[in-house]
Each structure stands twice: as structure tokens, then as C-alpha cells.
Design an enzyme around this catalytic site. Structure first.
Site, PDB file in Angstrom:
ATOM      1  CE  LYS A 183      40.846  43.881  29.735  1.00  0.00           C
ATOM      2  NZ  LYS A 183      40.771  42.469  30.122  1.00  0.00           N
TER       3      LYS A 183
ATOM      4  CG  ASP B  28      33.069  36.759  31.468  1.00  0.00           C
ATOM      5  OD1 ASP B  28      31.933  36.310  31.220  1.00  0.00           O
ATOM      6  OD2 ASP B  28      33.479  37.843  31.033  1.00  0.00           O
TER       7      ASP B  28
ATOM      8  N   GLY C  41      37.310  48.550  29.832  1.00  0.00           N
ATOM      9  CA  GLY C  41      37.616  49.792  29.148  1.00  0.00           C
ATOM     10  C   GLY C  41      37.960  49.520  27.695  1.00  0.00           C
TER      11      GLY C  41
END
Length: 829
Positions: free
Chosen positions: A538, A635, A522
Site C-alpha cells: 500500500k 471506517d 494511494g
């Protein structure tokens, strides 16, 4: 009787044939040209002369000399390097007057030795040194040649060869690199002897001086050219400077030792010794190797380049930056000026010793070998234009005198080695030090004190604030089940709970002006709390592919992690439909915002990039080994590396991270998540991930930091378009520095760059078991002496997508959010 005659005939034939058998294969005569399929071999079997074609050179043929018993063809000399022959009928002919000719069999001449001396009974001979000579067969003196290949070197210096001038004939012997691995024609790089002043070697790049050796000290060159190094029991180094010749040469104590010095196509001068045991060339010296070897006069007049220092340049004692503003920005080419002018009239000037230096450029100096050091000092004081002096030969008590009467240029300072010289200063500056050093030390102290005080105030404020917020939140029972996710299992540590109203106030109602970016989780907003603390909020999007699982994972993991190279989670907010994580704010945003931006990338000098690489490695080591749990990030990418105000890296975005048990080393998932270009092959194709998956991603990031180029996706038709493929090809060709980002060309440590590149290639190897652990990576990056094995090819898929794959459920939803991003890729199964 007939049998007796037959035996007699055979015996006589053998007797008559013996002289021809005794003729050595190292000889070329006028009546027997050398064809393409023939060769000469030196009598000891070390060298071969013949026609060769470099790999993939379209059958261009060159006459050359190379090592016979070394599997990998190592050419030391090329005759027709400018004019290849493409006709396989080419021959090398020795004429009756002693000239060598290469023709194509149709009388067209491609190369000629143009001997200056006519020879009555000429022969060509390949000597055991690798020198191909033309001499008179009847001459008893084996050292008299009408022509020799050693007078016309290409890119390689071997024992017995001279690098420098024959002053009688005007012959200049220099080394010029090949244009490319497949083209031996002269390239851009040349190593040559400069005779002006006190002779020294200059290294030229397309006519521009890149570095110099410094003058000969009697033991070696003052710039640490390969001379009296650790191989003193193996090699002999010499320098001759007389009325007839000025040259540098190498030799070996044991003739069986093979060594060569090569100027390669990448602009690196390298010295090798052949190791029979490992069947390989061992590199024992190279240049450029440090930050002072890539920019001639980078520090300007009276500036000194610090080989191991940061910043790179400093003013010599008694001098100060000509432009302090430029020096503060590391633009130092303007150099330094005197604090106090010399007073030649009253003879009040004196000298300070500058130790362990590469002497200033001696091109405009004067040399008198009859003087001793005391006489040299006196001569300098008498000369009002004299700026410094030094001994020309430091052996024993020293002898000879070098005097500089112009500005001192290209001075280098070493932590060891080099030579002392004596700098002339006004009496007032004899006891002073560089003002630039004083200013730097003072500003550094002020910064340190400010940081320490700031940290103390921040810690005290944070503790008080946390205590007040915890006390306030104890009565709040809303969303208790979700808030319990903020507690770590088996631990009583609880994340700080932020009020939604406080976050809305800090971010100005989540205004677009405060929006930093948006990713899979988001949007992320910059904010400032009532207490003045800057935060990054966040906020989970209601349409996000990620949900409470990722939020809980990140809350649980980051709350447990405490390391200087991991982003710090300050707290969370769970009220109604809102799910918000509060991080420390990183003013420099993410690494990719710098690396892949042409304007910002110049702000990342090599020293900064190297520290970023080390920081990421230490953070990843903590996750894999030193934290309470073994954590796989899954990631890791440049966008998820945040940079604080001092450009320290912090790994972020743990929404996709997984915790491994103590004995667990790898696992498999049906949901592959991550980012194209950073995924290891076994994870992208089979869903198998482990600590070695993160290691692969780290290797990709390191190559991106070195190159300044983003790694493309895995589905490519040409391996060289893929960053890993390009890096691998350049490394195997010995041209690794060609990968270096253009803004780094003026200042970098070659040793660090090549070590980082090799470590990165080890990390991106196709097989997970071949990749090192992060503990090994940190050791290899941090030590000049750590053993680094040779890497295998990297793991990538160099092919185009098939029609079936393009219509599959493989997705890439990556969006930049200044490092706070997540990309999800799903594979149909």
C-alpha cells in the site's frame, strides 16, 4: 295516582323489554342484517364478527372474525376475501333458507355462503371457538350446522378447526396466505393435506412444493410439525385418518389459552400463543426454519438432507453420488445411486436402520395398519421392488406398516426427533457408510494436514526472514525519526523494515498489471518476495489527502493488533519520499467485490455469509474490548473487509482509527471521515464517535450481507430506497425474509437469517445508547437462546439535500481498492 300509573308503566316496560335484553349479541337473524357499523360478539367475549378494512386498503371492506380483546387486530377468518365491498352501505344478510349474503345495499351480491342444507328456522351464531355457523334455531344438537366458517379457512388454524379432507362431501380445508398485509385475497402460499400414500401436509409456493410435514407417526409428524413439542401441558394435537375424514387439528387444555397457526404472506408458517402478561403473541414454532425446509427433494433420490449439517446433503448408507463432480460443487439434485445392486433372487439383501429421520416422501408408499414391524419387514423382502419400510404408528411397540417401492425422495435427518426407518441394501453394503462421507472425511484430513504443515513452514520461514532483515536494517539510519513511528509506545516491538528495492522487485516496479486498486491513501499493488511470500503493498500517493499521520496511526495500531479477523501488517518501507505499508495478501480481495457482483455473489452461500458476519463481529469485539487499547475503526465497511483463501474475514484499513483511553467512551471531532451509508447519525451530523459508531457500521454491513444490496447514501426522499429503511419496514410487517439475497433462496437457515437481521437492526438504531455493545452482539449471534429485544427505528435521514447542502463542503472521495480504501467526508463548521 298519576305517579302510580307512571311507575306501573315503567315497570311493565322493563318486564316487556327484558326478553330483548337477554338476546345474545352473537346471533344473526333473517330479519336483522348486520351493517358496516355493527358486529357480533361471541358469548364469552373472545371473538368479534363484522366488517373490517385492512390497514391502507383503500376502504375495501371484508366480513371477518377476529380476536376482540387483543389490541392488534388478528383476523382468523375472512368471508369475501376475493371480492371486497367498497360501499359503506354493505350488509351481511341471513336469508330465510339459511344462506349468508354480502350485498352493497343495491342488491349486488359480493359473496354467498351457498348452504347445501335448507334450514326452516335459520340463525347465524358466532361461537366461542370463533366458528361462525348457520343452524336451525329449534335444533337441540348444538353440533349440527347447515354451514360453518371453519369449513372454509383462510390463512389461520385455531383450536376446533380441521386442516384436511371431509371424504364424504369432498371438502378440502387448507390454509392459503393473504396476498399482502392489506389484501386478504388468496396469495402464493398454501398448506394442505395430501391424501396419496400415507397422508401428510404439503406446503406449496405458487404450485411448487417447498416442504412437507412427513407422515403422522402417532405422536406427531415425522418432519417435526408442531405436535408433541414443549407445550404438552398446554396444547393437544390430533390427527384423524378414517373412511370419512383425514385431518390435523390442534386444541388447548385450558380454554382461556389463545393460540393460532398462520401461513403468512412471506411463506412462513407460524404458531403463536397469546401472553396476557406481555400483551403480545409469542412465537413458539415456525417453518421453514432450517436448510432442509426450503428445497423439496434438494438432495435427490436416495439423498438425505442434514438439518444441522454441512454440507447439507449426504447419500444414504450404501449409496454414492450419481455425479461426484456435481456433488463437489453442491449441485445435489441428481441424487445418489446404489453401490451394489439388490439381489432379490437369492434373498441375500438386508436392512440398515436410518435413525431420527423425516421419513422419505410417502406419496407413492403403501400402508397396511394390520401388520406389525416384523411382518412389515418380511413383506418388504418378498417384494423385489421394495426399497424401505417403517412403522406407521410408533406408539408403544409400534403398529402398521409403510412400504416404499420406488426411489426414496426428500429424506431428512435430525440430531433429535424424527423416526426410524429401515433401508434395504445388498449384503455387501450392510456394513458400509456413505462413500460421499468417506471422501469428504479423507479430503478434509488431507486439507488439515496440508494447512498445518504449511503454517509450520511459514512460521519458521517468517522468523528466519525477520531475523535476517532486522540484522540488516540495524545499520540503516535513514529516516530514523519516521521509522520510530513503527515502534509501539511503551513497547520494544518494532515493525519489519523492507528495502524499497525489494518491494519494487516484488511488484515488478509497481506495474499496472500488479495494481489491485486505488483509494484515498494511494495505490495498492500485489507482489511476491524473493522468498515466495505474496504481499499487498500500500503506497502513499504524493497527492493523497492522507499523509504521515494516517500512515503512522496505521503502523502503530496494526503492529499492536493480533487477531485472526484483523489483517496482518508485515512491515513498512520509509525511504526518501516513499511511504509504503506491507500487508499479507488476501487472494479473495474484499467483501464488496463478492456481495455486489451478480456473478460472484452466488459463491457466497448462507453458511459462508454467516461465518463472515461472526468473524467481523469477533474482530470488532477484539478492537473494542480485548486488545491492549480500545480502538474505534471509524471506517468499517464492506470494502474494508478482506477475505483470505478460505473466505475468512479480516478487518483492514486502520488509517482513520482512534485509540481511546481506559475511561474514555466517546469524543468529538471537527473532521468527519468515513463513508456514506456506513456512518452513524451522531457522527455524520455532529462529529461524535464512540464504539457505538462502529456498531452502527457493523449493522449496515450485516444487512448488506443478508440482502446483497449496497446501502445508499443518507440523503434520500424515500426511506424504502435506503437499505436500513427497507429492512425496518419488512421486519415490522413480518416479511423479513423478503430482504434475503436471491442466490440464497434455495439454501439458508431461516433462524440464522432472521436472528442476524434483528441483531443488525438493533445495531443501526438511531440512539447510540440503544445499540448493543459488540460483546452482546457476539453473544446474540452465536446463541439460539439469547434474548433479543425489539429494535427501534434505524438512524437515517430520509430527505433530499437542500440547495445549501449541495453546495457545502461535504465531499465523498470513496474509491474501491479491494478493501484497502479510505473515504473522507468533511463538514463545514
Amino acid at each position: 295516582m298519576r305517579k302510580l300509573y307512571n311507575k306501573l308503566f315503567i315497570f311493565l316496560s322493563i318486564i316487556l323489554f327484558l326478553p330483548s335484553l337477554s338476546n345474545s349479541t352473537d346471533i344473526l337473524t333473517p330479519n336483522k342484517p348486520l351493517s358496516v357499523n355493527e358486529s357480533l360478539v361471541s358469548s364469552d367475549g373472545t371473538f368479534t364478527l363484522g366488517f373490517f378494512s385492512p390497514t391502507n386498503s383503500n376502504n375495501n371492506l371484508f366480513i371477518g372474525v377476529w380476536y376482540k380483546r387483543i389490541p392488534e387486530q388478528s383476523v382468523i377468518w375472512v368471508g369475501n376475501r376475493r371480492n371486497p365491498v367498497t360501499n359503506t352501505t354493505a350488509v351481511l344478510t341471513l336469508t330465510n333458507n339459511g344462506s349468508l349474503l354480502i350485498t352493497d345495499g343495491k342488491s349486488e351480491v359480493f359473496w354467498s355462503s351457498a348452504s347445501t342444507t335448507s334450514v326452516r328456522n335459520p340463525i347465524g351464531q358466532l361461537l366461542d371457538t370463533g366458528n361462525f355457523v348457520v343452524r336451525d334455531a329449534s335444533t337441540t344438537n348444538s353440533k349440527i350446522f347447515a354451514w360453518q366458517s371453519f369449513d372454509y379457512p383462510t390463512d389461520t388454524l385455531v383450536p376446533g378447526m380441521k386442516l384436511g379432507w371431509n371424504l364424504t362431501s369432498g371438502l378440502n380445508r387448507n390454509l392459503t396466505a393473504w396476498a399482502s398485509p392489506t389484501d386478504p385475497s388468496p396469495g402464493n402460499y398454501t398448506l394442505a393435506m395430501d391424501l396419496r400414500g400415507d397422508p401428510q401436509l404439503y406446503f406449496w409456493n405458487s404450485g411448487v412444493v417447498q416442504w412437507r410435514s412427513g407422515p403422522w407417526t402417532g405422536l406427531d409428524f415425522s418432519g417435526q410439525f408442531p405436535a408433541t413439542m414443549t407445550y404438552t401441558n398446554t396444547f393437544v394435537f390430533s390427527f384423524v385418518n378414517n373412511k370419512e375424514e383425514v385431518y390435523y387439528a390442534t386444541g388447548v387444555i385450558n380454554k382461556s389459552t389463545l393460540t393460532r397457526l398462520v401461513v403468512n404472506q412471506s411463506g412462513i408458517t407460524q404458531s403463536f400463543v397469546w401472553l396476557d402478561g406481555s400483551n403480545t403473541w409469542n412465537l413458539y414454532w415456525y417453518n421453514p426454519k432450517g436448510q432442509c425446509d426450503v428445497g423439496y427433494i434438494a438432495c435427490g433420490p436416495y439423498g438425505a438432507c442434514l438439518q444441522d449439517g454441512s454440507p447439507m446433503c449426504s447419500c444414504l448408507q450404501g449409496f454414492q453420488p450419481k455425479s461426484p463432480k456435481d456433488w463437489a460443487l453442491r449441485y445435489t439434485s441428481g441424487g445418489c445411486i446404489r453401490k451394489t445392486e439388490l439381489d432379490c433372487k437369492n434373498r441375500s439383501d438386508g436392512f440398515v436402520t436410518v435413525p431420527q429421520a423425516m421419513l422419505p416422501d410417502t406419496v407413492n408408499s403403501t400402508v397396511d395398519m394390520t401388520m406389525n414391524l416384523d411382518e412389515c419387514r418380511a413383506a418388504c423382502l418378498k417384494n423385489c421392488s421394495c426399497t424401505a419400510y417403517a412403522s406407521a404408528d410408533i406408539r408403544g411397540s409400534g403398529r402398521g406398516c409403510i412400504i416404499w417401492s420406488t426411489a426414496l425422495l426428500d429424506t431428512g435427518l435430525f440430531s433429535e426427533g424424527g423416526q426410524d426407518f429401515y433401508l434395504r441394501l445388498a449384503a455387501a453394503d450392510i456394513g458400509s457408510t456413505s462413500s460421499h462421507s468417506d471422501e469428504t472425511a479423507g479430503s478434509t484430513l488431507a486439507i488439515v494436514l496440508s494447512v498445518v504443515l504449511g503454517v509450520i513452514l511459514l512460521v519458521v520461514g517468517s522468523v528466519c526472514y525477520a531475523w535476517m532483515k532486522k540484522k540488516r536494517s540495524r545499520g540503516n539510519n535513514n529516516s530514523r525519526n519516521e521509522q520510530s513511528a513503527a515502534k509501539s509506545k511503551g513497547d520494544d516491538m518494532e515493525l519489519l523494515q523492507f528495502d524499497l528495492a525489494a518491494i519494487e522487485a516484488a511488484t515488478d516496479g509497481f506495474s499496472n498489471e500488479n495494481k489491485l486498486g486505488e483509494g484515498g491513501f494511494g495505490p495498492v499493488f500485489k507482489g511476491k518476495t524473493e522468498e515466495g511470500q505474496e504481499i499487498a503493498a500500500k503506497r502513499l500517493s504524493k497527492t493523497s489527502a492522507q499523509g504521515l499521520d494516517e500512515l503512522k496511526a496505521e503502523m502503530m495500531l496494526v503492529a499492536k493488533l493480533q487477531h485472526r479477523n484483523l489483517v496482518r501488517l508485515l512491515g513498512c518501507c520509509i525511504e526518501g519520499d516513499e511511504r509504503i505499508l506491507i500487508y499479507e495478501y488476501m487472494p479473495n480481495k474484499s467483501l464488496d467485490a463478492f456481495l455486489f457482483d451478480e456473478q460472484k455473489s452466488v459463491l457466497l452461500d448462507w453458511s459462508t455469509r454467516y461465518q463472515i458476519i461472526l468473524g467481523i463481529a469477533r474482530g470488532l469485539l477484539y478492537l473494542h474490548q480485548d486488545s491492549r487499547f480500545r480502538i474505534i475503526h471509524r471506517d468499517l465497511k464492506a470494502g474494508n473487509i478482506l477475505l483470505d483463501g478460505d473466505m475468512n474475514p479480516k478487518i483492514s484499513d486502520f488509517g482513520l482509527a482512534r485509540i481511546f483511553g481506559g475511561d474514555e467512551t466517546k469524543t468529538k471531532t471537527r473532521r468527519v471521515v468515513g463513508t456514506y451509508g456506513y456512518m452513524s447519525p451522531e457522527y455524520a451530523l455532529n462529529g461524535i464517535f464512540s464504539v457505538k459508531s462502529d456498531v452502527f457500521s457493523f449493522g449496515v454491513i450485516v444487512l448488506e450481507i443478508i440482502s446483497g444490496k449496497r446501502n445508499k447514501g443518507v440523503f434520500l426522499s424515500d426511506a424504502k430506497e435506503y437499505l436500513l429503511g427497507k429492512a425496518w419496514v419488512l421486519w415490522k410487517e413480518g416479511n423479513g425474509l423478503e430482504l434475503l439475497d436471491a442466490p440464497l433462496a434455495q439454501s439458508f437457515s431461516m433462524g440464522e437469517v432472521l436472528r442476524c437481521m434483528k441483531v443488525a437492526l438493533l445495531c443501526v438504531q438511531e440512539r447510540p445508547e440503544d445499540r448493543p455493545t459488540m460483546s452482546s452482539v457476539v453473544l446474540m449471534l452465536g446463541s439460539d437462546h439469547a434474548f433479543l429485544p425489539e429494535p427501534n427505528p434505524p438512524g437515517f435521514v430520509a430527505r433530499q439535500r437542500s440547495p445549501d447542502e449541495s453546495s457545502s463542503s461535504m465531499k465523498d472521495t470513496s474509491n474501491s481498492v479491494n478493501g484497502l480504501t479510505v473515504t473522507t467526508m468533511s463538514l463545514a463548521r
